[in-house]
Design a protein around this motif. Structure first.
Motif, mmCIF file in Angstrom:
data_model
loop_
_atom_site.group_PDB
_atom_site.id
_atom_site.type_symbol
_atom_site.label_atom_id
_atom_site.label_comp_id
_atom_site.label_asym_id
_atom_site.label_seq_id
_atom_site.Cartn_x
_atom_site.Cartn_y
_atom_site.Cartn_z
ATOM 1 N N LYS A 72 37.078 -7.273 6.968
ATOM 2 C CA LYS A 72 37.862 -6.444 7.880
ATOM 3 C C LYS A 72 38.248 -5.128 7.190
ATOM 4 N N GLY A 73 38.650 -5.209 5.933
ATOM 5 C CA GLY A 73 38.985 -4.016 5.168
ATOM 6 C C GLY A 73 37.780 -3.115 4.939
ATOM 7 N N ILE A 74 36.635 -3.709 4.677
ATOM 8 C CA ILE A 74 35.406 -2.945 4.465
ATOM 9 C C ILE A 74 35.011 -2.214 5.744
ATOM 10 N N TYR A 75 35.085 -2.899 6.867
ATOM 11 C CA TYR A 75 34.742 -2.250 8.145
ATOM 12 C C TYR A 75 35.649 -1.046 8.400
ATOM 13 N N TYR A 76 36.929 -1.178 8.065
ATOM 14 C CA TYR A 76 37.857 -0.059 8.234
ATOM 15 C C TYR A 76 37.472 1.092 7.289
ATOM 16 N N ALA A 77 37.131 0.761 6.059
ATOM 17 C CA ALA A 77 36.749 1.777 5.073
ATOM 18 C C ALA A 77 35.503 2.543 5.525
ATOM 19 N N ILE A 78 34.563 1.828 6.101
ATOM 20 C CA ILE A 78 33.343 2.476 6.588
ATOM 21 C C ILE A 78 33.683 3.472 7.689
ATOM 22 N N THR A 110 25.022 0.946 -7.652
ATOM 23 C CA THR A 110 25.449 0.697 -6.272
ATOM 24 C C THR A 110 26.474 -0.429 -6.208
ATOM 25 N N PHE A 111 26.529 -1.251 -7.266
ATOM 26 C CA PHE A 111 27.417 -2.407 -7.281
ATOM 27 C C PHE A 111 27.904 -2.651 -8.698
ATOM 28 N N ILE A 112 29.190 -2.918 -8.827
ATOM 29 C CA ILE A 112 29.788 -3.223 -10.131
ATOM 30 C C ILE A 112 30.583 -4.510 -9.974
ATOM 31 N N LEU A 154 32.997 -15.897 -9.612
ATOM 32 C CA LEU A 154 34.156 -16.143 -8.757
ATOM 33 C C LEU A 154 35.208 -15.037 -8.870
ATOM 34 N N ASN A 155 35.021 -14.128 -9.810
ATOM 35 C CA ASN A 155 35.976 -13.043 -9.984
ATOM 36 C C ASN A 155 35.883 -12.082 -8.813
ATOM 37 N N GLY A 156 37.024 -11.688 -8.286
ATOM 38 C CA GLY A 156 37.044 -10.839 -7.104
ATOM 39 C C GLY A 156 37.003 -9.348 -7.346
ATOM 40 N N TYR A 157 36.964 -8.899 -8.597
ATOM 41 C CA TYR A 157 36.953 -7.462 -8.839
ATOM 42 C C TYR A 157 35.519 -6.952 -8.691
ATOM 43 N N ILE A 158 35.261 -6.347 -7.545
ATOM 44 C CA ILE A 158 33.935 -5.819 -7.266
ATOM 45 C C ILE A 158 34.057 -4.410 -6.700
ATOM 46 N N ALA A 159 33.027 -3.632 -6.921
ATOM 47 C CA ALA A 159 32.995 -2.275 -6.365
ATOM 48 C C ALA A 159 31.586 -2.011 -5.870
ATOM 49 N N PHE A 160 31.486 -1.384 -4.700
ATOM 50 C CA PHE A 160 30.174 -1.018 -4.197
ATOM 51 C C PHE A 160 30.242 0.299 -3.454
ATOM 52 N N ASN A 161 29.077 0.938 -3.391
ATOM 53 C CA ASN A 161 29.053 2.219 -2.696
ATOM 54 C C ASN A 161 28.646 2.029 -1.241
ATOM 55 N N ARG A 162 28.874 3.047 -0.474
ATOM 56 C CA ARG A 162 28.657 3.034 0.970
ATOM 57 C C ARG A 162 27.208 2.703 1.336
ATOM 58 N N LYS A 163 26.255 3.226 0.572
ATOM 59 C CA LYS A 163 24.832 2.975 0.874
ATOM 60 C C LYS A 163 24.515 1.486 0.807
ATOM 61 N N LEU A 164 25.033 0.815 -0.198
ATOM 62 C CA LEU A 164 24.771 -0.611 -0.346
ATOM 63 C C LEU A 164 25.449 -1.410 0.764
ATOM 64 N N ILE A 165 26.660 -1.053 1.087
ATOM 65 C CA ILE A 165 27.406 -1.786 2.115
ATOM 66 C C ILE A 165 26.655 -1.787 3.438
ATOM 67 N N LYS A 166 26.029 -0.677 3.755
ATOM 68 C CA LYS A 166 25.302 -0.584 5.023
ATOM 69 C C LYS A 166 24.079 -1.509 5.057
ATOM 70 N N LYS A 167 23.603 -1.936 3.894
ATOM 71 C CA LYS A 167 22.435 -2.809 3.826
ATOM 72 C C LYS A 167 22.796 -4.295 3.854
ATOM 73 N N ILE A 168 24.074 -4.611 3.675
ATOM 74 C CA ILE A 168 24.506 -6.010 3.584
ATOM 75 C C ILE A 168 24.786 -6.567 4.980
ATOM 76 N N ASN A 169 24.265 -7.751 5.235
ATOM 77 C CA ASN A 169 24.556 -8.443 6.488
ATOM 78 C C ASN A 169 25.791 -9.319 6.254
ATOM 79 N N PHE A 170 26.954 -8.782 6.585
ATOM 80 C CA PHE A 170 28.205 -9.493 6.327
ATOM 81 C C PHE A 170 28.383 -10.738 7.184
#
Length: 187
Positions: A72-78, A110-112, A154-170
């Motif tokens: 939900k947060g990612i969709y808002y960020a997009i 694209t992902f950390i 299992l660690n939740g600290y992740i970072a990704f860029n907008r280009k990658l997010i658009k390719k992910i089927n959430f």
């Protein structure tokens, strides 16, 4: 480059408010998703930051789980045209200012993925059963994914860029605590 933190919150305490204040300048936007938190932390954050445009609080009508809240947060960020999204857990076990260390990599990756096991002091503070469980699940993940280079899935600290997010089927990614692990399999 605009950067935001997506922060799912369930059963978190007021420490999140002080962390938001302390790290206010590190992000262009904070998206706090209150997942029906029993202590209503989302409402508390709204009160404390009501005149600040950098803090957006989303109140879930029903509990979606950590993955559902992050989505939900990612969709808002997009929608807000954010370039880099950093997911940080609301329990403040992760340091917000770690983003300073990874900002320099945003142009090259694209992902950390975070790794709690790099800090031996934190590992020693972790309850034994939790540490052991994380180690076992990490090994299972490595075997199933054939990715021996990924630590602490299992660690939740992740970072990704907008280009990658658009390719992910959430839709194919779990809404529960397996969100991060599921996301890694998708990637």
């Amino acid at each position: 480059m605009k950067i935001c933190a997506v922060i799912p919150c369930y059963k978190v305490n007021n420490k999140i408010i002080s962390e938001l204040k302390k790290n206010y300048k590190l992000f262009d936007l904070f998206i706090v998703v209150d997942d029906c938190c029993p202590n209503k932390i989302g409402s508390e954050i709204k009160k404390k930051f009501k005149r600040k445009n950098k803090v957006k609080v989303i109140l879930n009508n029903k509990n979606l789980g950590v993955g559902g809240s992050v989505k939900k947060g990612i969709y808002y960020a997009i929608k807000k045209n954010i370039d880099i999204i950093v997911k940080i857990d609301g329990d403040c076990q992760m340091r917000f200012d770690d983003v300073k260390k990874i900002k320099k990599y945003f142009n090259n990756f694209t992902f950390i993925k975070g790794n709690r096991f790099l800090n031996i002091k934190k590992v020693l503070k972790m309850p034994y059963h939790r540490n052991l469980g994380n180690r076992i699940i990490s090994i299972i993940f490595k075997i199933l994914s054939n990715r021996w280079d990924i630590e602490d899935p299992l660690n939740g600290y992740i970072a990704f860029n907008r280009k990658l997010i658009k390719k992910i089927n959430f839709d194919k990614i779990a809404n529960d605590y397996f969100f991060e692990t599921n996301l890694l399999f998708q990637l």
